[in-house]
Design a protein around this motif. Sequence first.
Motif, PDB file in Angstrom:
ATOM      1  N   VAL A 138       0.836  -1.200   0.000  1.00  0.00           N
ATOM      2  CA  VAL A 138       0.000   0.000   0.000  1.00  0.00           C
ATOM      3  C   VAL A 138       0.873   1.254   0.000  1.00  0.00           C
ATOM      4  N   ILE A 139       1.921   1.259   0.815  1.00  0.00           N
ATOM      5  CA  ILE A 139       2.833   2.404   0.844  1.00  0.00           C
ATOM      6  C   ILE A 139       3.528   2.561  -0.496  1.00  0.00           C
ATOM      7  N   ALA A 140       3.958   1.447  -1.099  1.00  0.00           N
ATOM      8  CA  ALA A 140       4.597   1.520  -2.412  1.00  0.00           C
ATOM      9  C   ALA A 140       3.645   2.111  -3.447  1.00  0.00           C
ATOM     10  N   MET A 141       2.382   1.711  -3.403  1.00  0.00           N
ATOM     11  CA  MET A 141       1.376   2.259  -4.313  1.00  0.00           C
ATOM     12  C   MET A 141       1.198   3.751  -4.085  1.00  0.00           C
ATOM     13  N   ALA A 142       1.156   4.173  -2.823  1.00  0.00           N
ATOM     14  CA  ALA A 142       0.972   5.592  -2.520  1.00  0.00           C
ATOM     15  C   ALA A 142       2.155   6.424  -3.003  1.00  0.00           C
ATOM     16  N   VAL A 143       3.364   5.917  -2.774  1.00  0.00           N
ATOM     17  CA  VAL A 143       4.555   6.647  -3.219  1.00  0.00           C
ATOM     18  C   VAL A 143       4.592   6.740  -4.738  1.00  0.00           C
ATOM     19  N   ALA A 144       4.339   5.618  -5.412  1.00  0.00           N
ATOM     20  CA  ALA A 144       4.361   5.622  -6.875  1.00  0.00           C
ATOM     21  C   ALA A 144       3.284   6.538  -7.446  1.00  0.00           C
ATOM     22  N   TYR A 151       8.010   4.140 -14.681  1.00  0.00           N
ATOM     23  CA  TYR A 151       8.856   3.015 -14.286  1.00  0.00           C
ATOM     24  C   TYR A 151       9.684   3.382 -13.057  1.00  0.00           C
ATOM     25  N   HIS A 152      10.277   4.584 -13.074  1.00  0.00           N
ATOM     26  CA  HIS A 152      11.119   5.002 -11.950  1.00  0.00           C
ATOM     27  C   HIS A 152      10.296   5.219 -10.686  1.00  0.00           C
ATOM     28  N   SER A 153       9.062   5.696 -10.828  1.00  0.00           N
ATOM     29  CA  SER A 153       8.214   5.871  -9.650  1.00  0.00           C
ATOM     30  C   SER A 153       7.909   4.528  -8.991  1.00  0.00           C
ATOM     31  N   ALA A 154       7.655   3.509  -9.801  1.00  0.00           N
ATOM     32  CA  ALA A 154       7.412   2.177  -9.257  1.00  0.00           C
ATOM     33  C   ALA A 154       8.653   1.655  -8.527  1.00  0.00           C
ATOM     34  N   LEU A 155       9.837   1.884  -9.104  1.00  0.00           N
ATOM     35  CA  LEU A 155      11.072   1.457  -8.452  1.00  0.00           C
ATOM     36  C   LEU A 155      11.235   2.143  -7.098  1.00  0.00           C
ATOM     37  N   GLY A 231      -1.581   0.112 -13.149  1.00  0.00           N
ATOM     38  CA  GLY A 231      -1.314   1.359 -13.855  1.00  0.00           C
ATOM     39  C   GLY A 231      -0.400   2.325 -13.166  1.00  0.00           C
ATOM     40  N   LEU A 232       0.441   1.868 -12.241  1.00  0.00           N
ATOM     41  CA  LEU A 232       1.337   2.758 -11.516  1.00  0.00           C
ATOM     42  C   LEU A 232       2.778   2.653 -12.004  1.00  0.00           C
ATOM     43  N   SER A 233       2.979   2.134 -13.180  1.00  0.00           N
ATOM     44  CA  SER A 233       4.318   2.066 -13.760  1.00  0.00           C
ATOM     45  C   SER A 233       4.297   2.809 -15.093  1.00  0.00           C
ATOM     46  N   SER A 234       5.153   2.410 -16.015  1.00  0.00           N
ATOM     47  CA  SER A 234       5.259   3.129 -17.284  1.00  0.00           C
ATOM     48  C   SER A 234       3.948   3.071 -18.052  1.00  0.00           C
TER      49      SER A 234
END
Length: 287
Positions: A138-144, A151-155, A231-234
């Motif tokens: 959930v935190i990763a999703m919020a940050v991205a 792509y970089h946001s997902a990383l 849909g949170l990557s490229s």
Amino acid sequence: MSTLGFLTGGARRTATATTRRPLGTRGGRVAFAALAVLVLLALLAPVVSPHSPVLRSGAEFLPPGSSGHPLGTDGLGYDLLARVLYGMRASLFAAATVIASGVLIGGTVGVLAGTLPGWADSLLMRVTDLFLALPGLVIAMAVAASLGASYHSALIGIAVVWWPMYARLVRGEIRAWSARPHLEAARLAGLPWGRRVLRHLLPGVRPTVVIAASLDVGSLVVALSALSFIGLSSPAPAPELGAMAAQGMPYLLTSWWVPIVPAVAVMLLALVANYAGDAVRDLLRRR
């Protein structure tokens, strides 16, 4: 190996044969070979498939086995083999990047917490516990999402929640090694902090970190695919396995290969990586 003070001839031969096996068991060798094949296919994607992953190369919805398109094409005429290979490359690179950042950041925090005085240990571990207490995905999703779908946001989103596990692991190993007699002798002899860490503590921690990192590859492939699936990557038409599966879901009943091929690629990559990680763990534990 038994610690009862003796070994029979058969047990001795078994132990010797086990230590001579480079990858331990046949399953371990198969897992490493399969992982090596997948990595090579991803790295040699332009050679394996001459088609571009983002340019139309055939008719829409060509089934697997079509001439020039072994895995078929999707609804836009993109070659699925090319897109899957480039997607595997992106997934493997992302997993390696997140693991490297996790080991660097988490390892540094773990070493400092395990070797510095009590107040520093408590402060660093409370911050680590805060991250571990939060739902990671959930935190990763919020940050991205806050950084914008890329792509970089997902990383970055995954990396933010991945380092605390390495911090906790390294800190525990550092504490265990610090209690050993040779570390106590080095401390009493006045060996500087930096030399104790570099020469005595880090070499002892390294096998555990390698095992954890090898087992994390499969989990990271799945986590990154999950972010791209929602849909949170490229953005399209970037070749990412999770996004490809999501975009192909409307065609599941009519052109099943469009969502199934990238989904199978994710499953295969994660499964092979997990088996290879298990083989690394078994090998290092025997040694």
